[in-house]
Scaffold this motif. Structure first.
Motif, PDB file in Angstrom:
ATOM      1  N   LEU A  89      19.301 -29.483  63.059  1.00 32.32           N
ATOM      2  CA  LEU A  89      18.147 -29.009  63.828  1.00 32.32           C
ATOM      3  C   LEU A  89      17.710 -30.044  64.855  1.00 32.32           C
ATOM      4  CD1 LEU A  89      16.109 -27.359  60.932  1.00 32.32           C
ATOM      5  CD2 LEU A  89      17.538 -26.210  62.637  1.00 32.32           C
ATOM      6  N   GLU A  90      17.721 -31.310  64.470  1.00 29.07           N
ATOM      7  CA  GLU A  90      17.371 -32.379  65.424  1.00 29.07           C
ATOM      8  C   GLU A  90      18.356 -32.381  66.587  1.00 29.07           C
ATOM      9  OE1 GLU A  90      15.166 -35.185  67.092  1.00 29.07           O
ATOM     10  OE2 GLU A  90      14.648 -34.482  65.085  1.00 29.07           O
ATOM     11  N   ASN A  91      19.645 -32.258  66.265  1.00 33.65           N
ATOM     12  CA  ASN A  91      20.676 -32.216  67.306  1.00 33.65           C
ATOM     13  C   ASN A  91      20.517 -30.980  68.182  1.00 33.65           C
ATOM     14  OD1 ASN A  91      21.644 -34.474  65.985  1.00 33.65           O
ATOM     15  ND2 ASN A  91      23.351 -33.418  65.024  1.00 33.65           N
ATOM     16  N   TRP A  92      20.158 -29.859  67.559  1.00 28.75           N
ATOM     17  CA  TRP A  92      19.979 -28.593  68.271  1.00 28.75           C
ATOM     18  C   TRP A  92      18.837 -28.703  69.273  1.00 28.75           C
ATOM     19  CZ3 TRP A  92      18.582 -23.489  65.244  1.00 28.75           C
ATOM     20  CH2 TRP A  92      18.929 -22.364  65.997  1.00 28.75           C
ATOM     21  N   LEU A  93      17.721 -29.309  68.850  1.00 28.03           N
ATOM     22  CA  LEU A  93      16.603 -29.512  69.774  1.00 28.03           C
ATOM     23  C   LEU A  93      17.008 -30.440  70.909  1.00 28.03           C
ATOM     24  CD1 LEU A  93      13.391 -29.863  67.585  1.00 28.03           C
ATOM     25  CD2 LEU A  93      14.057 -27.944  69.041  1.00 28.03           C
ATOM     26  N   GLY A  94      17.789 -31.477  70.594  1.00 33.00           N
ATOM     27  CA  GLY A  94      18.270 -32.379  71.632  1.00 33.00           C
ATOM     28  C   GLY A  94      19.161 -31.661  72.631  1.00 33.00           C
ATOM     29  N   TRP A  95      19.978 -30.756  72.123  1.00 31.70           N
ATOM     30  CA  TRP A  95      20.824 -29.921  72.988  1.00 31.70           C
ATOM     31  C   TRP A  95      19.944 -29.104  73.915  1.00 31.70           C
ATOM     32  CZ3 TRP A  95      25.681 -28.500  74.484  1.00 31.70           C
ATOM     33  CH2 TRP A  95      25.850 -27.212  74.985  1.00 31.70           C
ATOM     34  N   HIS A  97      16.905 -29.668  74.937  1.00 33.94           N
ATOM     35  CA  HIS A  97      16.181 -30.457  75.919  1.00 33.94           C
ATOM     36  C   HIS A  97      17.092 -31.120  76.937  1.00 33.94           C
ATOM     37  CE1 HIS A  97      12.849 -30.573  72.703  1.00 33.94           C
ATOM     38  NE2 HIS A  97      12.842 -29.461  73.380  1.00 33.94           N
ATOM     39  N   SER A  98      18.385 -31.106  76.705  1.00 33.85           N
ATOM     40  CA  SER A  98      19.307 -31.634  77.712  1.00 33.85           C
ATOM     41  C   SER A  98      19.437 -30.671  78.885  1.00 33.85           C
ATOM     42  CB  SER A  98      20.680 -31.915  77.101  1.00 33.85           C
ATOM     43  OG  SER A  98      21.306 -30.721  76.696  1.00 33.85           O
ATOM     44  N   PHE A  99      18.825 -29.503  78.765  1.00 33.74           N
ATOM     45  CA  PHE A  99      18.859 -28.506  79.839  1.00 33.74           C
ATOM     46  C   PHE A  99      17.475 -28.311  80.452  1.00 33.74           C
ATOM     47  CE2 PHE A  99      22.208 -27.254  76.836  1.00 33.74           C
ATOM     48  CZ  PHE A  99      23.279 -27.551  77.635  1.00 33.74           C
ATOM     49  N   GLN A 100      16.784 -29.406  80.699  1.00 25.66           N
ATOM     50  CA  GLN A 100      15.457 -29.360  81.282  1.00 25.66           C
ATOM     51  C   GLN A 100      14.540 -28.415  80.498  1.00 25.66           C
ATOM     52  OE1 GLN A 100      18.326 -29.141  83.485  1.00 25.66           O
ATOM     53  NE2 GLN A 100      18.064 -31.338  83.476  1.00 25.66           N
ATOM     54  N   GLY A 101      14.655 -28.459  79.180  1.00 19.81           N
ATOM     55  CA  GLY A 101      13.765 -27.688  78.314  1.00 19.81           C
ATOM     56  C   GLY A 101      14.207 -26.287  78.043  1.00 19.81           C
ATOM     57  N   SER A 102      15.377 -25.903  78.529  1.00 16.47           N
ATOM     58  CA  SER A 102      15.842 -24.543  78.309  1.00 16.47           C
ATOM     59  C   SER A 102      17.303 -24.556  77.891  1.00 16.47           C
ATOM     60  CB  SER A 102      15.667 -23.744  79.599  1.00 16.47           C
ATOM     61  OG  SER A 102      15.949 -22.402  79.381  1.00 16.47           O
ATOM     62  N   SER A 166      11.134 -19.954  69.162  1.00 15.29           N
ATOM     63  CA  SER A 166       9.724 -20.251  69.422  1.00 15.29           C
ATOM     64  C   SER A 166       9.569 -21.633  70.042  1.00 15.29           C
ATOM     65  CB  SER A 166       8.911 -20.172  68.129  1.00 15.29           C
ATOM     66  OG  SER A 166       8.874 -18.853  67.656  1.00 15.29           O
ATOM     67  N   ALA A 167      10.307 -22.612  69.509  1.00 14.05           N
ATOM     68  CA  ALA A 167      10.239 -23.967  70.052  1.00 14.05           C
ATOM     69  C   ALA A 167      10.685 -23.987  71.507  1.00 14.05           C
ATOM     70  CB  ALA A 167      11.098 -24.913  69.216  1.00 14.05           C
ATOM     71  N   ASN A 168      11.696 -23.208  71.822  1.00 10.73           N
ATOM     72  CA  ASN A 168      12.193 -23.119  73.193  1.00 10.73           C
ATOM     73  C   ASN A 168      11.101 -22.593  74.128  1.00 10.73           C
ATOM     74  OD1 ASN A 168      14.583 -23.367  74.951  1.00 10.73           O
ATOM     75  ND2 ASN A 168      14.345 -21.170  75.189  1.00 10.73           N
ATOM     76  N   LEU A 169      10.409 -21.557  73.702  1.00  5.96           N
ATOM     77  CA  LEU A 169       9.321 -20.980  74.505  1.00  5.96           C
ATOM     78  C   LEU A 169       8.152 -21.958  74.616  1.00  5.96           C
ATOM     79  CD1 LEU A 169       7.989 -18.570  75.963  1.00  5.96           C
ATOM     80  CD2 LEU A 169       7.183 -17.807  73.730  1.00  5.96           C
ATOM     81  N   PHE A 170       7.736 -22.541  73.489  1.00  8.85           N
ATOM     82  CA  PHE A 170       6.602 -23.461  73.502  1.00  8.85           C
ATOM     83  C   PHE A 170       6.895 -24.713  74.322  1.00  8.85           C
ATOM     84  CE2 PHE A 170       4.596 -20.721  70.618  1.00  8.85           C
ATOM     85  CZ  PHE A 170       3.271 -21.114  70.471  1.00  8.85           C
ATOM     86  N   TYR A 171       8.153 -25.133  74.367  1.00  8.87           N
ATOM     87  CA  TYR A 171       8.512 -26.280  75.206  1.00  8.87           C
ATOM     88  C   TYR A 171       8.156 -25.990  76.655  1.00  8.87           C
ATOM     89  CZ  TYR A 171      11.297 -30.076  77.212  1.00  8.87           C
ATOM     90  OH  TYR A 171      11.695 -31.192  77.890  1.00  8.87           O
ATOM     91  N   GLN A 174       3.983 -25.578  76.569  1.00  8.56           N
ATOM     92  CA  GLN A 174       3.093 -26.641  76.105  1.00  8.56           C
ATOM     93  C   GLN A 174       3.735 -28.024  76.075  1.00  8.56           C
ATOM     94  OE1 GLN A 174       1.480 -25.386  72.328  1.00  8.56           O
ATOM     95  NE2 GLN A 174       0.406 -23.657  73.233  1.00  8.56           N
ATOM     96  N   GLY A 175       4.987 -28.110  76.416  1.00  8.88           N
ATOM     97  CA  GLY A 175       5.655 -29.405  76.465  1.00  8.88           C
ATOM     98  C   GLY A 175       6.357 -29.773  75.173  1.00  8.88           C
ATOM     99  N   GLN A 176       7.120 -30.851  75.257  1.00  4.88           N
ATOM    100  CA  GLN A 176       7.991 -31.266  74.149  1.00  4.88           C
ATOM    101  C   GLN A 176       7.209 -31.645  72.891  1.00  4.88           C
ATOM    102  OE1 GLN A 176      10.958 -34.165  75.173  1.00  4.88           O
ATOM    103  NE2 GLN A 176      11.379 -34.673  73.063  1.00  4.88           N
ATOM    104  N   GLN A 177       6.123 -32.403  73.041  1.00  3.59           N
ATOM    105  CA  GLN A 177       5.411 -32.890  71.867  1.00  3.59           C
ATOM    106  C   GLN A 177       4.863 -31.742  71.020  1.00  3.59           C
ATOM    107  OE1 GLN A 177       2.313 -35.700  72.810  1.00  3.59           O
ATOM    108  NE2 GLN A 177       2.088 -36.350  70.684  1.00  3.59           N
ATOM    109  N   ALA A 178       4.192 -30.795  71.649  1.00  8.72           N
ATOM    110  CA  ALA A 178       3.633 -29.652  70.907  1.00  8.72           C
ATOM    111  C   ALA A 178       4.749 -28.797  70.328  1.00  8.72           C
ATOM    112  CB  ALA A 178       2.742 -28.812  71.819  1.00  8.72           C
ATOM    113  N   SER A 179       5.790 -28.590  71.107  1.00  9.74           N
ATOM    114  CA  SER A 179       6.922 -27.786  70.655  1.00  9.74           C
ATOM    115  C   SER A 179       7.548 -28.396  69.405  1.00  9.74           C
ATOM    116  CB  SER A 179       7.958 -27.675  71.776  1.00  9.74           C
ATOM    117  OG  SER A 179       9.155 -27.106  71.316  1.00  9.74           O
TER     118      SER A 179
END
Length: 195
Positions: A89-95, A97-102, A166-171, A174-179
């Motif tokens: 999941l950590e790697n997935w979120l990093g993936w 965010h490597s696309f400007q949040g999308s 949901s994290a993708n949308l919230f990023y 509301q930005g990375q921290q909230a997401s």
């Protein structure tokens, strides 16, 4: 590796960068030719159409996804599936965010116009393999009694994927921290319910 394969690998690497920045649908032979320092006709000879180029970029992206998301978690083995899932999941979120949040896969899904197009087929195949991989990990944890015996692995994967979407949308909103905060709170609550 032959010169043709090396050239194609270079083209796909450049195409991956462009699609990461602007989305798969915006990827054109002309723009890619400029980035690669090639002629349009020389680049076109490798793919024969924009659609073939986009499908090739999705296949290339899938290989990169495996390297960046799955491979690092595999080294953890199956002794502690919860730790392995959290690493995935950590790697997935990093993936993501490597696309400007999308996520390129999510964006391509939105952009594709026809359900029967080769692009849609490539997307469906890619996402199906990832969903199956997550389901297998959860099933292993059930079999090894790390998660409760009556847990439905497919439903668990569905709920986990929902948190990612949901994290993708919230990023974006509301930005990375909230997401991240919402995502990990959801993950902790979900995994606790699986035990």
């Amino acid at each position: 590796m032959s010169k043709g394969k090396i050239t194609k690998e270079y083209i796909l690497s450049c195409a991956f960068e462009l699609a990461s920045e602007n989305g798969l649908e915006s990827l054109t032979i002309g723009e890619l030719a400029k980035k690669c320092g090639m002629s349009k006709s020389g680049l076109f000879a490798h793919f024969n159409s924009k659609e073939n180029l986009q499908v090739s970029v999705l296949e290339y992206s899938n290989a990169i996804f495996t390297q960046r998301v799955i491979a690092p978690a595999r080294v953890l083995g199956d002794t502690d599936i919860e730790a392995k899932l959290k690493q995935l999941l950590e790697n997935w979120l990093g993936w993501n965010h490597s696309f400007q949040g999308s996520c390129m896969f999510i964006d391509a899904w939105k952009d594709a116009s026809s359900e029967s197009s080769p692009i849609q087929k490539a997307l469906q195949d890619t996402i199906a393999v990832w969903i199956k991989y997550l389901t297998i990990q959860i099933s292993k944890a059930i079999e090894s009694k790390q998660f409760r015996a009556d847990l439905d692995a497919k439903q668990a994967t569905f709920e986990l994927y929902g948190l990612y979407l949901s994290a993708n949308l919230f990023y974006s909103l509301q930005g990375q921290q909230a997401s991240h905060r919402h995502f990990w709170q959801g993950v902790e609550r979900l995994i606790a319910s699986w035990k």
